[in-house]
Design a protein around this motif. Structure first.
Motif, PDB file in Angstrom:
ATOM      1  N   HIS A   1      21.485  50.557  27.321  1.00 20.86           N
ATOM      2  CA  HIS A   1      20.392  50.398  28.301  1.00 20.86           C
ATOM      3  C   HIS A   1      20.957  49.889  29.635  1.00 20.86           C
TER       4      HIS A   1
ATOM      5  N   GLU B   1       0.245  47.981  32.684  1.00 25.64           N
ATOM      6  CA  GLU B   1       0.628  48.163  34.092  1.00 25.64           C
ATOM      7  C   GLU B   1      -0.483  48.893  34.859  1.00 25.64           C
TER       8      GLU B   1
ATOM      9  N   GLY C   1      13.008  49.605  28.397  1.00 31.72           N
ATOM     10  CA  GLY C   1      11.695  50.211  28.657  1.00 31.72           C
ATOM     11  C   GLY C   1      10.826  49.446  29.649  1.00 31.72           C
ATOM     12  N   VAL C   2      10.836  48.110  29.584  1.00 28.92           N
ATOM     13  CA  VAL C   2       9.963  47.327  30.486  1.00 28.92           C
ATOM     14  C   VAL C   2      10.429  47.444  31.941  1.00 28.92           C
TER      15      VAL C   2
ATOM     16  N   HIS D   1      22.980  49.926  21.267  1.00 28.38           N
ATOM     17  CA  HIS D   1      21.803  50.410  21.997  1.00 28.38           C
ATOM     18  C   HIS D   1      21.469  49.543  23.227  1.00 28.38           C
TER      19      HIS D   1
ATOM     20  N   SER E   1      13.355  45.282  26.514  1.00 28.11           N
ATOM     21  CA  SER E   1      12.900  46.467  25.788  1.00 28.11           C
ATOM     22  C   SER E   1      11.862  46.058  24.759  1.00 28.11           C
ATOM     23  N   GLY E   2      11.502  47.025  23.904  1.00 30.06           N
ATOM     24  CA  GLY E   2      10.496  46.741  22.882  1.00 30.06           C
ATOM     25  C   GLY E   2      11.038  45.825  21.797  1.00 30.06           C
ATOM     26  N   GLY E   3      12.343  45.812  21.632  1.00 25.79           N
ATOM     27  CA  GLY E   3      12.935  45.027  20.546  1.00 25.79           C
ATOM     28  C   GLY E   3      13.796  43.871  21.013  1.00 25.79           C
TER      29      GLY E   3
ATOM     30  N   MET F   1      13.738  54.357  29.568  1.00 16.81           N
ATOM     31  CA  MET F   1      13.324  54.580  28.169  1.00 16.81           C
ATOM     32  C   MET F   1      14.539  55.007  27.337  1.00 16.81           C
ATOM     33  N   ASP F   2      14.348  54.985  26.026  1.00 16.58           N
ATOM     34  CA  ASP F   2      15.449  55.389  25.148  1.00 16.58           C
ATOM     35  C   ASP F   2      15.872  56.829  25.441  1.00 16.58           C
TER      36      ASP F   2
ATOM     37  N   ASN G   1       8.450  49.275  34.662  1.00 16.66           N
ATOM     38  CA  ASN G   1       7.249  48.693  35.283  1.00 16.66           C
ATOM     39  C   ASN G   1       7.443  48.550  36.802  1.00 16.66           C
TER      40      ASN G   1
ATOM     41  N   GLY H   1       8.850  43.629  25.675  1.00 18.79           N
ATOM     42  CA  GLY H   1       8.037  44.835  25.466  1.00 18.79           C
ATOM     43  C   GLY H   1       7.057  44.648  24.317  1.00 18.79           C
TER      44      GLY H   1
ATOM     45  N   ASP I   1       3.046  45.085  24.163  1.00 16.04           N
ATOM     46  CA  ASP I   1       2.377  45.894  23.132  1.00 16.04           C
ATOM     47  C   ASP I   1       1.311  45.076  22.402  1.00 16.04           C
TER      48      ASP I   1
ATOM     49  N   GLY J   1       2.890  48.647  27.289  1.00 14.51           N
ATOM     50  CA  GLY J   1       3.445  48.394  28.621  1.00 14.51           C
ATOM     51  C   GLY J   1       2.824  49.242  29.722  1.00 14.51           C
ATOM     52  N   PRO J   2       2.883  50.571  29.593  1.00 16.94           N
ATOM     53  CA  PRO J   2       2.329  51.412  30.667  1.00 16.94           C
ATOM     54  C   PRO J   2       0.826  51.223  30.825  1.00 16.94           C
TER      55      PRO J   2
HETATM   56  O1  KG4 Z   1      13.699  50.486  25.674  1.00 16.85           O
HETATM   57  P1  KG4 Z   1      12.521  51.075  25.000  1.00 16.85           P
HETATM   58  O2  KG4 Z   1      12.138  52.496  25.342  1.00 16.85           O
HETATM   59  O3  KG4 Z   1      12.672  50.998  23.444  1.00 16.85           O
HETATM   60  C1  KG4 Z   1      13.314  49.931  22.803  1.00 16.85           C
HETATM   61  O4  KG4 Z   1      14.561  49.912  22.785  1.00 16.85           O
HETATM   62  O5  KG4 Z   1      12.560  49.048  22.323  1.00 16.85           O
HETATM   63  O6  KG4 Z   1      11.296  50.095  25.321  1.00 16.85           O
HETATM   64  C2  KG4 Z   1      10.009  50.308  24.812  1.00 16.85           C
HETATM   65  C3  KG4 Z   1       9.126  49.167  25.305  1.00 16.85           C
HETATM   66  C4  KG4 Z   1       7.720  49.152  24.718  1.00 16.85           C
HETATM   67  O7  KG4 Z   1       7.441  47.867  24.235  1.00 16.85           O
HETATM   68  C5  KG4 Z   1       6.835  49.519  25.905  1.00 16.85           C
HETATM   69  O8  KG4 Z   1       5.539  48.945  25.847  1.00 16.85           O
HETATM   70  C6  KG4 Z   1       7.630  48.976  27.066  1.00 16.85           C
HETATM   71  O9  KG4 Z   1       8.982  49.259  26.740  1.00 16.85           O
HETATM   72  N1  KG4 Z   1       7.286  49.642  28.342  1.00 16.85           N
HETATM   73  C7  KG4 Z   1       6.744  48.990  29.391  1.00 16.85           C
HETATM   74  C8  KG4 Z   1       6.500  49.981  30.382  1.00 16.85           C
HETATM   75  N2  KG4 Z   1       6.923  51.186  29.897  1.00 16.85           N
HETATM   76  C9  KG4 Z   1       7.401  50.956  28.641  1.00 16.85           C
HETATM   77  N3  KG4 Z   1       6.441  47.693  29.586  1.00 16.85           N
HETATM   78  C10 KG4 Z   1       5.890  47.338  30.764  1.00 16.85           C
HETATM   79  N4  KG4 Z   1       5.592  48.226  31.736  1.00 16.85           N
HETATM   80  C11 KG4 Z   1       5.878  49.544  31.606  1.00 16.85           C
HETATM   81  N5  KG4 Z   1       5.589  50.414  32.570  1.00 16.85           N
END
Ligand code: KG4
Ligand code: ZN
Length: 338
Positions: free
Chosen positions: A115, A184, A278-279, A111, A136-138, A309-310, A282, A163, A167, A180-181
């Motif tokens: 990305h 932002e 995901g981050v 995964h 990312s979130g993880g 995003m995923d 931003n 991420g 959160d 995150g969003p």
């Molecule tokens: O990559 P992703 O979709 O899922 C994982 O693989 O974890 O990332 C999700 C993460 C979440 O923690 C979310 O809060 C963050 O990405 N995220 C952001 C933004 N959009 C999503 N963080 C900062 N700014 C953003 N605009």
């Protein structure tokens, strides 16, 4: 060659058709996020039950949107990890079934690497070698990549992922989930230099640490603004101070990400930086990265926001490249938790 991608590592259920590893013909993404929101985070039991319900329909949509027939698929590429066990198993089992019935090869892909691959979709023109930052979130990691079969980890987070820190801070500020969003958006109304937050130093310079800054925000909030009380008595003050906290936190996180990414490029003498996860959606971060890399003479790449995003298009794309190199999985393919 048409590759079907399947991605179910967290709350999303996604299927995509990508031609020759580059052209995204379809990329259908559904999410159970709306249900998780009220709990303040993803509930794995709910996520995988929703994925079980939707995966066949999502795949059907992806095939139709691509304007092809199921029998035109020549490879099924699926996220095999890291992610939530139940969610991964839904995607892997479904992909195995399809591969068996269509009599086409199956390939499990990582995964995190997918990305990074999001930057290669739709002819972005990124060349090897490069340094990659996945946020990312993880996960939060820096890689040195000569090609997708030769990936070296340069550094990663010692505690929370980037991420995850967004959160958790959003939760402290009572903004909602995913953070995150929301951070932002709120940051646009705040002064990023009003509070001096910073990310902890790490012994290895290319590692990351985000749990200290999260705790710093928590103590700041406890000490300076009892949000509940202020909300009741002075809504205007509360809104502006929360925006300042969000903006200052976001600034400190971006600052550490860009500094370490530039350091990694310097160490590896590489002039290309690729960002994903995901981050990377931003916009403030994207702006600062473009500005600072330009100063250092480094070319910086981001996927389009939707591909940060995923999604399954990145899984199909990476699967194509690895398959061309001879990678293939068998029906024993198992979920990799990390
Ligand atoms: O990559 P992703 O979709 O899922 C994982 O693989 O974890 O990332 C999700 C993460 C979440 O923690 C979310 O809060 C963050 O990405 N995220 C952001 C933004 N959009 C999503 N963080 C900062 N700014 C953003 N605009
Ligand atoms: Zn992800």
């Amino acid at each position: 060659m048409y590759v079907l991608g399947i991605e179910t590592s967290c709350d999303e259920t996604s299927a995509a058709v990508v031609e020759d590893g580059r052209s995204v013909l379809s990329n259908v993404v559904t999410s159970s996020l709306a249900i998780h929101k009220k709990y303040g985070g993803v509930i794995p039991e709910i996520a995988f039950r929703k994925q079980l319900e939707t995966i066949a329909q999502v795949t059907d949509c992806a095939i139709k949107e691509a304007g092809i027939r199921l029998k035109d698929i020549k490879l099924v590429s699926v996220t095999s990890g890291p992610g939530l066990l139940g969610s991964l198993l839904v995607g892997i089992s479904f992909a195995k079934g399809l591969s068996l019935s269509l009599k086409v090869p199956l390939l499990g892909v990582d995964h995190i690497y997918s990305h990074i691959y999001a930057n290669f979709l739709n002819c972005s023109g990124v060349k090897m070698p490069f340094v990659a930052l996945v946020i990312s979130g993880g996960h939060t990691s820096l890689f040195n990549i000569k090609d997708f079969a030769r990936i070296k980890v340069l550094g990663s987070t010692q505690d929370d992922a980037c991420g995850e820190a967004f959160d958790k801070v959003a939760r402290i500020l009572q903004l909602g989930y995913p953070g995150g969003p929301l951070i932002e958006r709120l940051s646009k109304k705040g002064n990023p230099r009003s509070i001096r937050f910073s990310c902890s130093n790490t012994e290895k310079p290319l590692n990351f640490s985000f749990s200290g800054i999260k705790t710093a925000v928590l103590y700041y909030v406890k000490k300076n603004c009892d949000l509940q009380k202020k909300r009741a008595s002075n809504a205007e003050f509360e809104a502006s101070s929360t925006a300042d906290i969000a903006a200052s936190f976001q600034e400190a996180v971006i600052d550490t990400l860009i500094k370490k990414s530039l350091l990694a490029c310097k160490f590896k003498k590489v002039k290309r930086l690729v960002v994903g996860g995901g981050v990377a959606a931003n916009n403030k971060l994207r702006g600062i990265f473009h500005q600072e890399t330009a100063k250092a003479g480094i070319k910086c790449y981001f996927p389009p926001i939707a591909l940060c995003m995923d999604n399954a298009a990145m899984v199909a794309g990476l699967g194509y490249q690895l398959f061309k190199r001879g990678d293939v999985s068998d029906l024993g393919l198992a979920a990799q938790l990390d």
